[in-house]
Structures are given as structure tokens and as C-alpha cells.
Design a protein around this motif. Structure first.
Motif, PDB file in Angstrom:
ATOM      1  N   ASP A 206       2.028  12.688   8.028  1.00  0.00           N
ATOM      2  CA  ASP A 206       1.694  11.860   6.879  1.00  0.00           C
ATOM      3  C   ASP A 206       2.967  11.463   6.144  1.00  0.00           C
ATOM      4  O   ASP A 206       3.910  12.251   6.043  1.00  0.00           O
ATOM      5  CB  ASP A 206       0.758  12.613   5.928  1.00  0.00           C
TER       6      ASP A 206
ATOM      7  N   SER B  31       3.527  11.311   3.117  1.00  0.00           N
ATOM      8  CA  SER B  31       3.774  12.071   1.892  1.00  0.00           C
ATOM      9  C   SER B  31       4.229  13.509   2.119  1.00  0.00           C
ATOM     10  O   SER B  31       4.489  14.212   1.162  1.00  0.00           O
ATOM     11  CB  SER B  31       2.501  12.088   1.032  1.00  0.00           C
TER      12      SER B  31
ATOM     13  N   TRP C 166      -7.405  14.125   9.836  1.00  0.00           N
ATOM     14  CA  TRP C 166      -6.403  13.847   8.815  1.00  0.00           C
ATOM     15  C   TRP C 166      -6.446  12.409   8.299  1.00  0.00           C
ATOM     16  O   TRP C 166      -6.119  12.160   7.146  1.00  0.00           O
ATOM     17  CB  TRP C 166      -5.002  14.139   9.354  1.00  0.00           C
ATOM     18  N   TRP C 167      -6.773  11.456   9.187  1.00  0.00           N
ATOM     19  CA  TRP C 167      -6.773  10.040   8.827  1.00  0.00           C
ATOM     20  C   TRP C 167      -8.053   9.382   9.339  1.00  0.00           C
ATOM     21  O   TRP C 167      -8.610   9.799  10.349  1.00  0.00           O
ATOM     22  CB  TRP C 167      -5.568   9.321   9.434  1.00  0.00           C
TER      23      TRP C 167
ATOM     24  N   ASP D 201      -4.262   3.600   9.621  1.00  0.00           N
ATOM     25  CA  ASP D 201      -3.940   4.130   8.296  1.00  0.00           C
ATOM     26  C   ASP D 201      -2.439   3.946   8.043  1.00  0.00           C
ATOM     27  O   ASP D 201      -1.603   4.410   8.832  1.00  0.00           O
ATOM     28  CB  ASP D 201      -4.315   5.618   8.233  1.00  0.00           C
TER      29      ASP D 201
ATOM     30  N   THR E 210      -0.464   5.360   6.115  1.00  0.00           N
ATOM     31  CA  THR E 210       0.293   6.556   5.729  1.00  0.00           C
ATOM     32  C   THR E 210       0.739   7.393   6.937  1.00  0.00           C
ATOM     33  O   THR E 210       1.446   8.376   6.759  1.00  0.00           O
ATOM     34  CB  THR E 210      -0.525   7.453   4.780  1.00  0.00           C
ATOM     35  N   ILE E 211       0.327   7.000   8.134  1.00  0.00           N
ATOM     36  CA  ILE E 211       0.712   7.761   9.337  1.00  0.00           C
ATOM     37  C   ILE E 211       2.139   7.396   9.734  1.00  0.00           C
ATOM     38  O   ILE E 211       2.519   6.221   9.747  1.00  0.00           O
ATOM     39  CB  ILE E 211      -0.229   7.457  10.522  1.00  0.00           C
TER      40      ILE E 211
END
Length: 168
Positions: free
Chosen positions: A60, A62, A114-115, A120, A122-123
Motif C-alpha cells: 500500500d 501509505s 487488502w484492496w 486501486d 493506492t497499490i
């Protein structure tokens, strides 16, 4: 416990083959980064690609590991198959990217944990290029248990299998 040294008759190519084989079979590894003050480890699903000389992960955007990798790109990956006394350690250089083609290639249904999907934003792809690898490979659980028991009785260090290191 006394450390047992092994003379491994396997060639460097055979050791490398075994490292890639075990990493593929075991899947989840502990990815360890350096913060500048301490190590930080977390379990991640590895996607070994020997033909690319790389271990890939989906991560991710983040995650705190991202900043650690940017500052200190040398990481280690450790796989453990405790039930069969087989262990693999790889160290190498890590890099993060937003390679959407590679994300699509690596995507699996379990990533939906996770997604929502592979699109997505954010990957990220985490690629580790290995530099050094090491294995501890035991013949099997029954034999290892018997050797440990015999070592306890005799007071000698057990020979629990092969240990070998190779440049990757």
C-alpha cells in the motif's frame, strides 16, 4: 546450544535453485527494513520471479515501510517452514514503483483482502533484487527430532541438515 558447521556438497547453482524453490512453496515471508535506528519486520506474500531475478510484493502507498525503503533500500526476506525445518533468508535492494502493468500481472484474488481491485490507485509494487541468499534445509521432521534427542543424550550438537549461502 552449540552451533554446528556444515560442509555443504551442493553447488552454488543448486543452493540458488533451492532458495527459489522454497521461497515459492512457503509464500509468506517476513520483510525486514531498517528505520535508521531499528529493524522493522512484517509478514508479506512474496511473488518470486526467478526469470526476472526479483521477489515482488504488492504494497500500500501509505505503508511506513515505503519511507524506510526510500532511505535504506537494503532489506531482508525470511521464509520459515517450521513443520519441515526449512528456512530461507535473502537480502537485497528494494524499490517501490507505481507500475500498473506489473500490478495487474501480480494481482491475485487473495489481494482483495487488502484492496477492492487491481485498479486501486493506492497499490504499489515492491521489488526486491536479491544479492545474497542462505538456506537451512533439514531432511525431515522425524529425523530431525531423533537427531535432537540423540544430541541431548550424548551432549553433542545435532546435525539438523544443510546450511548454505550463495550470492544471487
Amino acid at each position: 546450544m552449540k552451533e554446528q558447521q556444515h560442509d555443504n556438497p551442493a553447488s552454488p547453482a543448486e543452493v540458488a535453485d533451492r532458495i527459489w524453490e522454497l521461497a515459492e512453496k512457503i509464500d509468506i515471508c517476513m520483510l525486514t527494513t531498517w528505520t535508521g535506528e531499528e529493524q522493522h519486520s512484517r509478514p508479506m506474500s512474496a511473488r518470486p520471479r526467478r526469470d526476472e531475478n526479483a521477489f515482488y510484493f504488492l504494497a500500500d502507498v501509505s505503508g511506513e515501510k515505503n519511507a524506510e525503503i526510500e532511505r535504506f533500500p537494503t532489506v531482508s526476506l525470511a521464509w520459515a517452514d517450521n513443520s519441515n525445518y526449512r528456512y530461507v533468508l535473502v537480502s537485497g535492494k528494494a524499490e517501490l514503483s507505481d507500475d500498473r502493468t506489473k500490478i495487474a500481472e501480480l494481482w491475485s484474488e487473495t489481494d482483495k483482502i487488502w484492496w477492492e481491485d487491481m485498479d486501486d490507485p493506492t497499490i504499489r509494487v515492491l521489488k526486491v533484487t536479491p544479492e545474497r541468499g542462505e538456506i537451512w534445509d533439514s531432511p525431515n521432521k522425524v529425523i530431525s527430532g531423533a537427531k535432537m534427542l540423540m544430541s541431548f543424550v550424548t551432549g553433542s550438537a545435532p546435525d539438523l541438515g544443510d546450511n548454505a549461502e550463495v550470492r544471487l
